[in-house]
Design a protein around this motif. Structure first.
Motif, PDB file in Angstrom:
ATOM      1  N   ALA A 151      -1.406  -8.605  -6.583  1.00 25.08           N
ATOM      2  CA  ALA A 151      -0.005  -8.195  -6.720  1.00 25.08           C
ATOM      3  C   ALA A 151       0.897  -9.082  -5.869  1.00 25.08           C
ATOM      4  CB  ALA A 151       0.152  -6.731  -6.315  1.00 25.08           C
ATOM      5  N   ALA A 152       0.454  -9.404  -4.664  1.00 23.89           N
ATOM      6  CA  ALA A 152       1.245 -10.283  -3.790  1.00 23.89           C
ATOM      7  C   ALA A 152       1.394 -11.675  -4.402  1.00 23.89           C
ATOM      8  CB  ALA A 152       0.583 -10.371  -2.417  1.00 23.89           C
ATOM      9  N   MET A 153       0.301 -12.213  -4.948  1.00 29.39           N
ATOM     10  CA  MET A 153       0.365 -13.532  -5.574  1.00 29.39           C
ATOM     11  C   MET A 153       1.317 -13.520  -6.773  1.00 29.39           C
ATOM     12  SD  MET A 153      -1.555 -15.892  -4.096  1.00 29.39           S
ATOM     13  CE  MET A 153      -1.996 -17.050  -5.387  1.00 29.39           C
ATOM     14  N   MET A 154       1.238 -12.489  -7.600  1.00 33.04           N
ATOM     15  CA  MET A 154       2.024 -12.443  -8.830  1.00 33.04           C
ATOM     16  C   MET A 154       3.481 -12.054  -8.585  1.00 33.04           C
ATOM     17  SD  MET A 154      -0.118 -13.465 -11.044  1.00 33.04           S
ATOM     18  CE  MET A 154       0.817 -13.169 -12.540  1.00 33.04           C
ATOM     19  N   ALA A 155       3.749 -11.316  -7.504  1.00 25.86           N
ATOM     20  CA  ALA A 155       5.123 -10.889  -7.221  1.00 25.86           C
ATOM     21  C   ALA A 155       6.040 -12.085  -6.996  1.00 25.86           C
ATOM     22  CB  ALA A 155       5.149  -9.975  -6.001  1.00 25.86           C
ATOM     23  N   PHE A 156       5.500 -13.158  -6.480  1.00 21.03           N
ATOM     24  CA  PHE A 156       6.288 -14.367  -6.237  1.00 21.03           C
ATOM     25  C   PHE A 156       6.897 -14.884  -7.535  1.00 21.03           C
ATOM     26  CE2 PHE A 156       6.530 -19.048  -5.761  1.00 21.03           C
ATOM     27  CZ  PHE A 156       7.468 -19.110  -4.736  1.00 21.03           C
ATOM     28  N   LEU A 157       6.160 -14.711  -8.667  1.00 21.33           N
ATOM     29  CA  LEU A 157       6.658 -15.205  -9.951  1.00 21.33           C
ATOM     30  C   LEU A 157       7.921 -14.482 -10.399  1.00 21.33           C
ATOM     31  CD1 LEU A 157       3.281 -15.583 -11.890  1.00 21.33           C
ATOM     32  CD2 LEU A 157       4.500 -17.281 -10.520  1.00 21.33           C
ATOM     33  N   ALA A 158       8.103 -13.244  -9.937  1.00 21.89           N
ATOM     34  CA  ALA A 158       9.272 -12.468 -10.336  1.00 21.89           C
ATOM     35  C   ALA A 158      10.551 -12.967  -9.673  1.00 21.89           C
ATOM     36  CB  ALA A 158       9.052 -10.987 -10.010  1.00 21.89           C
ATOM     37  N   VAL A 159      10.416 -13.623  -8.530  1.00 22.14           N
ATOM     38  CA  VAL A 159      11.604 -14.044  -7.783  1.00 22.14           C
ATOM     39  C   VAL A 159      11.717 -15.557  -7.629  1.00 22.14           C
ATOM     40  CG1 VAL A 159      11.755 -11.890  -6.484  1.00 22.14           C
ATOM     41  CG2 VAL A 159      10.365 -13.755  -5.584  1.00 22.14           C
TER      42      VAL A 159
ATOM     43  N   GLY B 253      -1.783 -12.601   3.942  1.00 28.97           N
ATOM     44  CA  GLY B 253      -0.716 -11.781   4.499  1.00 28.97           C
ATOM     45  C   GLY B 253       0.213 -12.558   5.415  1.00 28.97           C
ATOM     46  N   PHE B 254      -0.361 -13.294   6.371  1.00 24.54           N
ATOM     47  CA  PHE B 254       0.482 -14.016   7.333  1.00 24.54           C
ATOM     48  C   PHE B 254       1.166 -15.231   6.705  1.00 24.54           C
ATOM     49  CE2 PHE B 254      -2.169 -11.662  10.431  1.00 24.54           C
ATOM     50  CZ  PHE B 254      -1.139 -11.082  11.159  1.00 24.54           C
ATOM     51  N   SER B 255       0.532 -15.857   5.718  1.00 25.63           N
ATOM     52  CA  SER B 255       1.188 -16.959   5.009  1.00 25.63           C
ATOM     53  C   SER B 255       2.376 -16.435   4.216  1.00 25.63           C
ATOM     54  CB  SER B 255       0.188 -17.652   4.077  1.00 25.63           C
ATOM     55  OG  SER B 255      -0.888 -18.196   4.790  1.00 25.63           O
ATOM     56  N   TYR B 256       2.189 -15.272   3.593  1.00 25.35           N
ATOM     57  CA  TYR B 256       3.290 -14.655   2.845  1.00 25.35           C
ATOM     58  C   TYR B 256       4.424 -14.258   3.780  1.00 25.35           C
ATOM     59  CZ  TYR B 256       4.044 -13.143  -1.976  1.00 25.35           C
ATOM     60  OH  TYR B 256       4.469 -13.059  -3.270  1.00 25.35           O
ATOM     61  N   LEU B 257       4.080 -13.804   4.970  1.00 26.33           N
ATOM     62  CA  LEU B 257       5.101 -13.450   5.952  1.00 26.33           C
ATOM     63  C   LEU B 257       5.903 -14.688   6.352  1.00 26.33           C
ATOM     64  CD1 LEU B 257       6.319 -11.244   7.746  1.00 26.33           C
ATOM     65  CD2 LEU B 257       4.573 -11.787   9.466  1.00 26.33           C
ATOM     66  N   LEU B 258       5.210 -15.810   6.524  1.00 21.20           N
ATOM     67  CA  LEU B 258       5.893 -17.068   6.825  1.00 21.20           C
ATOM     68  C   LEU B 258       6.839 -17.446   5.693  1.00 21.20           C
ATOM     69  CD1 LEU B 258       6.246 -19.573   8.623  1.00 21.20           C
ATOM     70  CD2 LEU B 258       4.236 -20.558   7.493  1.00 21.20           C
ATOM     71  N   LEU B 259       6.394 -17.263   4.441  1.00 25.23           N
ATOM     72  CA  LEU B 259       7.241 -17.553   3.286  1.00 25.23           C
ATOM     73  C   LEU B 259       8.480 -16.653   3.297  1.00 25.23           C
ATOM     74  CD1 LEU B 259       7.637 -18.997   0.535  1.00 25.23           C
ATOM     75  CD2 LEU B 259       6.328 -17.128  -0.497  1.00 25.23           C
ATOM     76  N   ALA B 260       8.287 -15.377   3.590  1.00 19.72           N
ATOM     77  CA  ALA B 260       9.404 -14.428   3.602  1.00 19.72           C
ATOM     78  C   ALA B 260      10.429 -14.797   4.669  1.00 19.72           C
ATOM     79  CB  ALA B 260       8.880 -13.011   3.848  1.00 19.72           C
ATOM     80  N   VAL B 261       9.960 -15.167   5.853  1.00 20.71           N
ATOM     81  CA  VAL B 261      10.868 -15.538   6.946  1.00 20.71           C
ATOM     82  C   VAL B 261      11.686 -16.775   6.571  1.00 20.71           C
ATOM     83  CG1 VAL B 261      10.974 -16.402   9.316  1.00 20.71           C
ATOM     84  CG2 VAL B 261       9.462 -14.485   8.752  1.00 20.71           C
ATOM     85  N   PHE B 262      11.004 -17.759   5.962  1.00 23.42           N
ATOM     86  CA  PHE B 262      11.728 -18.979   5.574  1.00 23.42           C
ATOM     87  C   PHE B 262      12.776 -18.678   4.507  1.00 23.42           C
ATOM     88  CE2 PHE B 262      12.155 -22.470   2.498  1.00 23.42           C
ATOM     89  CZ  PHE B 262      12.815 -23.386   3.318  1.00 23.42           C
ATOM     90  N   ILE B 263      12.397 -17.927   3.465  1.00 21.26           N
ATOM     91  CA  ILE B 263      13.339 -17.617   2.385  1.00 21.26           C
ATOM     92  C   ILE B 263      14.514 -16.803   2.916  1.00 21.26           C
ATOM     93  CG2 ILE B 263      13.639 -16.368   0.215  1.00 21.26           C
ATOM     94  CD1 ILE B 263      12.109 -19.010  -0.036  1.00 21.26           C
ATOM     95  N   ASP B 264      14.233 -15.853   3.802  1.00 22.05           N
ATOM     96  CA  ASP B 264      15.281 -15.031   4.405  1.00 22.05           C
ATOM     97  C   ASP B 264      16.296 -15.918   5.123  1.00 22.05           C
ATOM     98  OD1 ASP B 264      16.717 -12.864   5.210  1.00 22.05           O
ATOM     99  OD2 ASP B 264      15.234 -12.102   6.624  1.00 22.05           O
ATOM    100  N   TYR B 265      15.800 -16.896   5.865  1.00 25.65           N
ATOM    101  CA  TYR B 265      16.682 -17.824   6.584  1.00 25.65           C
ATOM    102  C   TYR B 265      17.406 -18.752   5.606  1.00 25.65           C
ATOM    103  CZ  TYR B 265      18.081 -21.906   9.297  1.00 25.65           C
ATOM    104  OH  TYR B 265      18.794 -22.942   9.840  1.00 25.65           O
TER     105      TYR B 265
ATOM    106  N   VAL C 122       3.771 -23.710   2.160  1.00 25.77           N
ATOM    107  CA  VAL C 122       3.450 -22.304   2.394  1.00 25.77           C
ATOM    108  C   VAL C 122       2.761 -21.698   1.183  1.00 25.77           C
ATOM    109  CG1 VAL C 122       4.370 -20.034   2.954  1.00 25.77           C
ATOM    110  CG2 VAL C 122       5.347 -22.064   4.031  1.00 25.77           C
ATOM    111  N   ARG C 123       3.241 -22.023  -0.015  1.00 25.78           N
ATOM    112  CA  ARG C 123       2.575 -21.537  -1.223  1.00 25.78           C
ATOM    113  C   ARG C 123       1.148 -22.089  -1.296  1.00 25.78           C
ATOM    114  NH1 ARG C 123       2.695 -17.402  -4.940  1.00 25.78           N
ATOM    115  NH2 ARG C 123       1.696 -18.105  -6.850  1.00 25.78           N
TER     116      ARG C 123
ATOM    117  N   TYR D 286       8.766  -9.793   1.964  1.00 23.72           N
ATOM    118  CA  TYR D 286       8.358  -9.039   3.157  1.00 23.72           C
ATOM    119  C   TYR D 286       7.414  -7.894   2.772  1.00 23.72           C
ATOM    120  CZ  TYR D 286      11.634 -11.301   6.399  1.00 23.72           C
ATOM    121  OH  TYR D 286      12.275 -12.211   7.207  1.00 23.72           O
ATOM    122  N   THR D 287       7.741  -7.230   1.673  1.00 28.53           N
ATOM    123  CA  THR D 287       6.910  -6.104   1.227  1.00 28.53           C
ATOM    124  C   THR D 287       5.495  -6.557   0.915  1.00 28.53           C
ATOM    125  OG1 THR D 287       8.845  -5.016   0.276  1.00 28.53           O
ATOM    126  CG2 THR D 287       6.685  -4.266  -0.480  1.00 28.53           C
ATOM    127  N   PHE D 288       5.386  -7.634   0.161  1.00 29.60           N
ATOM    128  CA  PHE D 288       4.066  -8.098  -0.253  1.00 29.60           C
ATOM    129  C   PHE D 288       3.348  -8.897   0.836  1.00 29.60           C
ATOM    130  CE2 PHE D 288       5.830  -6.977  -4.352  1.00 29.60           C
ATOM    131  CZ  PHE D 288       4.741  -6.356  -4.945  1.00 29.60           C
TER     132      PHE D 288
END
Length: 394
Positions: free
Chosen positions: A16-24, A78-90, A108-109, A171-173
């Motif tokens: 779900a985390a891998m595929m959720a990226f495709l939605a955004v 999980g931690f790689s996705y968190l890094l992605l979320a922090v970068f996108i947020d910024y 990061v991907r 962040y959720t995923f």
């Protein structure tokens, strides 16, 4: 197998985390003033790294045990996705240069893909360790059904959460795999280490894995072909408007996810069928579905054809995983699972390139090609030297 529930939850959450990226990914690319091919590059990279790393993680789990490799993979996602979320947020607030955005997204991907490659390989190897040859197909089907649930849940939940901000789904995923890692730590028992350096691991050319690898590659190739060519086929052959095409495409893709799950649940419930039987049955059904797609000129037969083809492929997925496990020794399970998983990754890479080239010849050509390929798979499986009644090597 008491660890099965944990494996299913872990795979649901991580897929779900891998595929959720495709939605955004589309809106993110637009917001960062990037181009469409940048999105393609970041998504395709996961397939490349999957090919490179799945076999490595599988062999590593043969040596040091399944639990530490699976735990590392899930935590890494999980931690790689968190890094992605922090970068996108910024980046959404302070848009960086195009080069920096591209490098960060690709790296990061790629990191997410690197760690994710461990999860399917080690999950399959752990099932092979714990389940006897006669029942492996059913358990592999349960694992496949959990992947299908993740494939549906990820984009749906990701799209829903995106209304609160493009960074919110990320962040959720990022949290979900970390929860999955806790489950792995608490519920998966340690497995013994094996000193197998002196034992040669199965190679890419290993005849024992030839049929499972062909089936894995072809099935993933066909799944990607369906996803990539469906929208174009509806536009060009059914001649629908763009908005109607998007609606029909979304409905059909949702139905495919449901068919994939139902097929694997069915495999898990039916006892006594060997992997070869499911492989031949699934290949025959998939070939029939792609023939129907090739002859379709309206929405209903087109959707029915895709559902039939996907239903057949749902039979094939657990079959080739179980077949690979049954054909190698106990000490080779991780390497075998990783090798077959790499073949799936190769299908992810080749699928978009070949199917779009074939589509340029004629819209039906990618689907005719898939039908012929599945028919040949059935023929190859039927003529295999190893008969179904032959005892397992495990």
């Amino acid at each position: 197998m008491k660890e099965m529930k944990t494996l299913m939850i872990v795979n649901v959450l991580c897929v779900a985390a891998m595929m959720a990226f495709l939605a955004v990914v589309g809106p993110i690319i637009r917001a960062l003033k990037m181009e469409e091919w940048h999105a393609g590059l970041t998504v395709a990279l996961a397939g490349v790294i999957w090919v490179v790393m799945a076999r490595y993680w599988g062999k590593k789990s043969d040596r040091i045990g399944r639990k530490p490799v699976l735990l590392l993979g899930v935590l890494g996602v999980g931690f790689s996705y968190l890094l992605l979320a922090v970068f996108i947020d910024y980046a959404l607030v302070n848009v960086p240069t195009l080069l920096l955005s591209l490098v960060m997204l690709v790296c990061v991907r790629g990191l997410i893909g690197l760690f994710y490659a461990a999860i399917p390989a080690v999950s399959s190897a752990l099932i092979a360790d714990k389940v006897d040859a006669k029942n492996r197909t059913g358990y592999m089907a349960k694992l496949g059904a959990s992947n299908g649930i993740g494939m549906i849940l990820g984009p749906a939940l990701g799209g829903f959460l995106a209304v609160y901000g493009l960074h919110v789904p990320l962040y959720t995923f990022a949290i979900l795999p970390i929860i999955a890692a806790f489950l792995v730590y608490k519920t998966i028992p340690k497995t013994p280490k094996h000193h197998v350096e002196e034992i040669p691991h199965p190679k890419w050319s290993d005849v024992r894995l030839r049929l499972p690898m062909i089936a894995a590659f072809l099935t993933m190739y066909s799944v990607i072909t369906s996803q990539v060519c469906l929208g174009f086929f509806i536009l060009d052959t059914l001649a629908l408007e763009a908005n109607e095409t998007a609606k029909v495409t979304g409905i059909i893709l949702s139905l495919l996810g449901i068919c994939f799950i139902v097929a694997q649940v069915l495999v898990s419930k039916i006892k006594g069928c060997s992997p070869h039987t499911w492989l031949r049955l699934g290949g025959s059904i998939a070939a029939l579905g792609y023939v129907l797609i090739s002859l379709s000129h309206t929405v209903i037969p087109l959707g029915l054809g895709f559902c039939i083809a996907t239903f057949g492929m749902g039979f094939i997925f657990p079959a080739f995983q179980a077949l690979a496990a049954n054909n190698v020794s106990e000490l080779e399970q991780g390497a075998a699972a990783g090798t077959v998983s790499s073949a799936q990754g190769m299908g992810m890479i080749v699928g978009p390139m070949v199917s779009t080239l074939l589509y340029k010849i004629d819209p039906i050509v990618p689907f005719v090609f898939a039908a012929i390929a599945f028919a040949l798979l059935v023929l190859f499986a039927s003529r295999k030297v190893q008969v179904e009644s032959e005892p397992s090597l495990v």
